[in-house]
Design a protein around this motif. Structure first.
Motif, PDB file in Angstrom:
ATOM      1  N   ARG A  22       0.841  -1.211   0.000  1.00  0.00           N
ATOM      2  CA  ARG A  22       0.000   0.000   0.000  1.00  0.00           C
ATOM      3  C   ARG A  22       0.870   1.251   0.000  1.00  0.00           C
ATOM      4  O   ARG A  22       0.576   2.222  -0.701  1.00  0.00           O
ATOM      5  CB  ARG A  22      -0.943   0.004   1.205  1.00  0.00           C
ATOM      6  N   GLU A  25       2.463   1.793  -3.456  1.00  0.00           N
ATOM      7  CA  GLU A  25       1.443   2.080  -4.466  1.00  0.00           C
ATOM      8  C   GLU A  25       0.714   3.390  -4.194  1.00  0.00           C
ATOM      9  O   GLU A  25       0.535   4.211  -5.100  1.00  0.00           O
ATOM     10  CB  GLU A  25       0.432   0.930  -4.534  1.00  0.00           C
ATOM     11  N   GLU A  26       0.265   3.602  -2.954  1.00  0.00           N
ATOM     12  CA  GLU A  26      -0.606   4.736  -2.646  1.00  0.00           C
ATOM     13  C   GLU A  26       0.145   5.982  -2.176  1.00  0.00           C
ATOM     14  O   GLU A  26      -0.210   7.091  -2.554  1.00  0.00           O
ATOM     15  CB  GLU A  26      -1.643   4.326  -1.604  1.00  0.00           C
ATOM     16  N   VAL A  27       1.159   5.817  -1.343  1.00  0.00           N
ATOM     17  CA  VAL A  27       1.877   6.984  -0.821  1.00  0.00           C
ATOM     18  C   VAL A  27       2.939   7.469  -1.813  1.00  0.00           C
ATOM     19  O   VAL A  27       3.006   8.655  -2.129  1.00  0.00           O
ATOM     20  CB  VAL A  27       2.514   6.688   0.556  1.00  0.00           C
ATOM     21  N   GLY A  29       3.201   6.297  -4.982  1.00  0.00           N
ATOM     22  CA  GLY A  29       2.617   6.344  -6.319  1.00  0.00           C
ATOM     23  C   GLY A  29       3.366   5.542  -7.371  1.00  0.00           C
ATOM     24  O   GLY A  29       3.283   5.859  -8.555  1.00  0.00           O
TER      25      GLY A  29
END
Length: 134
Positions: A22, A25-27, A29
């Motif tokens: 996560r 992927e999310e922080v 990018g």
């Protein structure tokens, strides 16, 4: 002479890889290039030749000091170091240092850890002899 290898992958290991997945992927990018089930491989930049793999570990980490033999620091190079510092702070990432200039290495950088405890660095080279991205 061109590089002797076509690509490079650095693998990091986490006992529970889901928070790391996560995070990347999310922080940060990163683009997911391949999901192998217990291991995911990311491209940190468009058209990357170097990749970062995050995999399920087979046992706990032996030492937390990245500067001991067997340790690692993963560095991401970008011009907007200060912008990344602000972005990560806003995302709630615990940042070990503010961006600062190292006169010794002529880089501006800061350090933080990913969810599995790996030391990460975001840096900008302050020297003309560093090769520009292609």
């Amino acid at each position: 002479m061109s590089a002797p290898f076509d690509q490079q992958v650095t693998f990091l290991y986490a006992e529970d890889p889901a928070p790391s997945w996560r995070f990347y992927e999310e922080v940060l990018g990163f683009d997911l290039v391949q999901d192998q089930g217990s291991c995911r491989i990311y491209a940190p930049a468009p058209g990357a030749r170097a990749f970062l793999g995050v995999c399920r570990a087979r046992g706990p980490r032996v030492a937390d000091n990245p500067r001991l033999q067997g340790g690692a620091v993963v560095t991401f190079v970008v011009q907007d170091v200060e912008g990344w510092h602000a972005r990560l702070k806003q995302a709630g990432v615990e940042l070990a240092t503010a961006p600062s200039l190292s006169e010794t290495y002529r880089v501006t950088s800061f350090f933080f850890r990913d969810p599995a405890g790996y030391t990460l660095e975001i840096q900008r080279f302050e020297r003309p002899d560093w090769p520009a991205p292609t």
